[in-house]
Write a protein that holds these residues in place. Structure first.
Motif, PDB file in Angstrom:
ATOM      1  N   ILE A 167       0.837  -1.205   0.000  1.00 26.47           N
ATOM      2  CA  ILE A 167       0.000   0.000   0.000  1.00 26.47           C
ATOM      3  C   ILE A 167       0.872   1.255   0.000  1.00 26.47           C
ATOM      4  CG2 ILE A 167      -0.302  -0.148   2.526  1.00 26.47           C
ATOM      5  CD1 ILE A 167      -2.725   1.326  -0.063  1.00 26.47           C
ATOM      6  N   PRO A 177      -4.145   6.721   8.777  1.00 28.79           N
ATOM      7  CA  PRO A 177      -5.500   6.162   8.691  1.00 28.79           C
ATOM      8  C   PRO A 177      -5.526   4.635   8.601  1.00 28.79           C
ATOM      9  CG  PRO A 177      -5.124   7.776   6.924  1.00 28.79           C
ATOM     10  CD  PRO A 177      -3.858   7.666   7.689  1.00 28.79           C
ATOM     11  N   GLU A 178      -4.565   4.064   7.858  1.00 31.48           N
ATOM     12  CA  GLU A 178      -4.585   2.612   7.677  1.00 31.48           C
ATOM     13  C   GLU A 178      -4.198   1.864   8.953  1.00 31.48           C
ATOM     14  OE1 GLU A 178      -5.302   0.458   4.716  1.00 31.48           O
ATOM     15  OE2 GLU A 178      -6.481   2.280   4.652  1.00 31.48           O
ATOM     16  N   LEU A 212     -12.943   1.276  14.061  1.00 32.83           N
ATOM     17  CA  LEU A 212     -12.061   1.894  13.069  1.00 32.83           C
ATOM     18  C   LEU A 212     -11.595   0.886  12.027  1.00 32.83           C
ATOM     19  CD1 LEU A 212      -9.785   4.110  15.338  1.00 32.83           C
ATOM     20  CD2 LEU A 212     -11.514   4.901  13.733  1.00 32.83           C
ATOM     21  N   LYS A 261     -11.804  -1.527   9.194  1.00 32.93           N
ATOM     22  CA  LYS A 261     -12.721  -1.906   8.104  1.00 32.93           C
ATOM     23  C   LYS A 261     -12.164  -3.064   7.297  1.00 32.93           C
ATOM     24  CE  LYS A 261     -15.040   1.860   9.041  1.00 32.93           C
ATOM     25  NZ  LYS A 261     -16.293   1.781   9.807  1.00 32.93           N
ATOM     26  N   ARG A 262     -11.079  -3.648   7.780  1.00 34.55           N
ATOM     27  CA  ARG A 262     -10.444  -4.700   6.984  1.00 34.55           C
ATOM     28  C   ARG A 262     -11.292  -5.965   6.944  1.00 34.55           C
ATOM     29  NH1 ARG A 262      -4.677  -4.210   9.706  1.00 34.55           N
ATOM     30  NH2 ARG A 262      -6.037  -3.519  11.344  1.00 34.55           N
ATOM     31  N   LEU A 299      -6.354   0.917  -0.094  1.00 36.01           N
ATOM     32  CA  LEU A 299      -6.463   1.405   1.290  1.00 36.01           C
ATOM     33  C   LEU A 299      -7.647   0.677   1.914  1.00 36.01           C
ATOM     34  CD1 LEU A 299      -6.130   5.195   0.457  1.00 36.01           C
ATOM     35  CD2 LEU A 299      -4.469   3.890   1.774  1.00 36.01           C
ATOM     36  N   MET A 300      -7.375  -0.160   2.924  1.00 36.30           N
ATOM     37  CA  MET A 300      -8.449  -0.997   3.459  1.00 36.30           C
ATOM     38  C   MET A 300      -9.386  -0.215   4.387  1.00 36.30           C
ATOM     39  SD  MET A 300      -7.929  -3.683   1.858  1.00 36.30           S
ATOM     40  CE  MET A 300      -8.920  -4.999   2.558  1.00 36.30           C
ATOM     41  N   ASN A 301      -8.879   0.875   4.958  1.00 42.48           N
ATOM     42  CA  ASN A 301      -9.713   1.675   5.857  1.00 42.48           C
ATOM     43  C   ASN A 301     -10.310   2.888   5.158  1.00 42.48           C
ATOM     44  OD1 ASN A 301      -9.783   0.217   8.255  1.00 42.48           O
ATOM     45  ND2 ASN A 301      -7.798   0.992   8.910  1.00 42.48           N
ATOM     46  N   ALA A 302     -10.309   2.844   3.841  1.00 41.89           N
ATOM     47  CA  ALA A 302     -10.929   3.928   3.073  1.00 41.89           C
ATOM     48  C   ALA A 302     -11.984   3.319   2.159  1.00 41.89           C
ATOM     49  CB  ALA A 302      -9.874   4.655   2.253  1.00 41.89           C
TER      50      ALA A 302
END
Lengths: 249, 341
Positions: free
Chosen positions: A151, A172-173, A246, A248-249, B94-97
């Protein structure tokens, strides 16, 4: 507190007996006993929360800066500075290897300079913060390293600058991992604050030591432990909840 | 548009330096879909990473519209990278986007205006067929859908060059087909230049206009796909492009009684693939002809037919028949050794 009437008739003697046996003071009544607890425990709890909150706040701030520095300057990092990275790592290791009890005494002069005193809840924030920064930095470094190289490369290939990578990708990630790390550090700080309390730092540690240990008041020891356990449980639960939200994976 | 001259790259390993690219030179024109095929370790991914400047080349130059990427640093390098889009094997989203934010990423870092970003992202999501997923997260998508997001992201900033590094290698065959169709459609609609890194022949056949075959860090053969496919010059290229017949039924059947039989491989390209040659040959010459195996496929838009024929008849007649084939643009050769036609 038991009210007049029924309670007074049936339990008064036993409650007072209980207070007497808990305190080892033959003049103690249950009413006085409760009044004493109310005078000491709530304030000590507030003091502990106060110390831990401020120390956590500073530890997170500095920890993010130092942890991020460790992360970006590592040999494969986006701003590789291998020599500087090793030096910083060594300093952090030294910081982490000093026992906390020793650290508190070492930073007494510093506390005096920063907050004007080396005793009490505010003074304790200084050694707590200093003790937490190296730990926090390593925890943050580990959380950031959880991110795959892919990433980061995608961001680099898209033309992102190092600061854009940090603020738009890395932070953020890795937010869920960072929050878990904060939780871990805050809970460690609660334990540390109890130690600070023993050497004049105030808070629940002070109560546990000055009553529970110095005056053989096992009851006070038990109360402080119960309060600490509840605090840790709440922080862990809240931290986990935020981290999961937080993620979202 | 992209010109790579004498590019070399080596990696330090515990066993000494590993030469990943040796003196690679290639020219890619605007609108080309240029494939790089090779086995793992052939250097194709190193090449892609050098072009996107994720790796620094040791020697040589990479000219993108005349600008040497190997000499750029800092802001100038970032600006050059914004003219290239990259599609990754493992998507690297981006996994959190959200999907929207992922596609918007290159536009945001380029500092585009909010309403322009929005319009562009929605347009791209429409193209890749994910309009309804704009506000979901990548974890909820299938592999193929994730790669569609990756493609939309690569195209977001209107790049001049899109590099697909094994873009379909992590996908199942059906999904691969749909992703290739999408890339083809995008290529046709936008005229954007593609570099396609792959180890799969099908990707080259369906998507690419040009191909370079890589081995040991070198380009051993390059040209239009149809030329390299039908006239491979090297053994490696032949192995990639020609089917391995040794597994097939006809091959095993013929192998046992090989002596005195004549097996041919005939290749029909373009127009000749549509005509009725077999019929003509049998009528003109007194020979017996049987088709052992055959296929017809589309290679970068051109029909290519390939037949394995057994022909029985007098030697002179056989020679005449072969000459007739050749006169009409069919390539035919006898398979001498029954290893690999």
């Amino acid at each position: 507190m038991p009210d007049a009437g029924f309670f007074e008739l049936v339990f008064a003697r036993e409650w007072d007996d209980l207070a007497r046996s808990l305190t080892g003071n033959i003049n103690m009544t249950f009413e006085n006993y409760l009044a004493h607890l109310q005078r000491t425990l709530p304030q000590a709890t507030i003091d502990t929360i106060y110390m831990v909150s401020f120390a956590s706040l500073f530890a997170v701030l500095f920890g993010i800066i130092v942890g991020m520095t460790l992360y970006v300057t590592q040999p494969s990092g986006i701003y590789a500075l291998p020599k500087f990275n090793r030096l910083l790592g060594a300093i952090i290791n030294i910081g982490r290897s000093i026992p906390f009890v020793v650290l508190i005494i070492l930073v007494f002069p510093l506390s005096r300079v920063i907050v004007g005193t080396s005793i009490g809840r505010t003074a304790s924030i200084v050694p707590l913060t200093i003790a937490a920064i190296p730990f926090m930095s390593r925890v943050i470094e580990a959380a950031l390293n959880e991110l795959g190289r892919g990433i980061i490369e995608a961001a680099v290939a898209a033309g992102a600058s190092p600061s854009q990578i940090i603020f738009r990708v890395v932070l953020p990630e890795s937010a869920p991992g960072l929050v878990s790390g904060f939780t871990l550090t805050i809970i460690n700080l609660i334990t540390f604050s109890a130690m600070a309390g023993v050497i004049g730092g105030g808070g629940l540690g002070h109560i546990a030591h000055s009553y529970g240990v110095a005056r053989f008041r096992t009851d006070m020891l038990v109360y402080t432990i119960i309060i600490l356990v509840v605090l840790v449980q709440i922080i862990q639960a809240v931290g986990q909840y935020i981290s999961r939200r937080l993620d979202k994976r | 548009m992209l010109e790579i001259n004498n590019l070399s790259k080596s990696y330090a390993t515990p066993d000494g330096p590993l030469l990943a690219l040796r003196d690679v030179s290639v020219r890619v024109n605007k609108g080309d879909v240029f494939g790089f095929i090779g086995l793992s370790g052939a250097g194709k991914t190193s090449l892609a990473r050098c072009v996107s400047v994720l790796e620094k080349a040791d020697a040589g130059e990479i000219l993108l519209n005349g600008l040497d990427l190997t000499k750029l640093k800092g802001g100038a390098l970032r600006n050059a990278r914004r003219k290239m889009g990259m599609v990754f094997q493992h998507f690297n989203l981006l996994m959190n986007a959200t999907i929207f934010e992922n596609v918007a990423f290159p536009l945001r870092i380029a500092g585009r205006k909010k309403d322009k970003i929005r319009a562009r992202v929605l347009e791209l999501l429409e193209v890749v067929g994910l309009s309804d997923k704009a506000n979901t997260y990548p974890a909820t998508l299938s592999g193929g859908q994730k790669q569609r997001v990756g493609i939309a992201r690569a195209l977001a900033a209107e790049p001049e060059l899109v590099i697909c590094d094994e873009a379909t290698s992590a996908l199942d065959p059906d999904t691969t087909r749909s992703i290739l169709a999408l890339l083809k459609q995008i290529g046709a609609a936008t005229g954007v230049t593609f570099l396609v890194i792959t180890h799969e022949m099908d990707v080259i056949k369906t998507l690419c206009s040009h191909v370079a075959v890589m081995e040991g860090g070198q380009i051993i053969e390059q040209g239009k796909v149809i030329d390299v496919l039908t006239h491979p010059q090297t053994e490696t290229a032949r192995r990639f492009f020609a089917k391995d017949h040794s597994e097939e039924g006809w091959f095993k059947a013929v192998q046992e009684k090989r002596i005195g039989r004549h097996i041919f491989r005939a290749v029909f390209i373009g127009e000749s693939a549509r005509k009725s040659f077999i019929h003509d040959v049998i009528r003109r010459f007194d020979i017996k002809l049987s088709i052992l195996s055959g296929s017809i496929e589309s290679v970068s838009g051109t029909m290519v037919g390939s037949l394995i024929l057994e022909i029985k008849g007098d030697e002179p007649l056989l020679a005449q028949a072969m000459a007739y084939f050749r006169e009409n643009g069919v390539e035919i050769e006898e398979i001498e050794e029954l290893h690999n036609a």
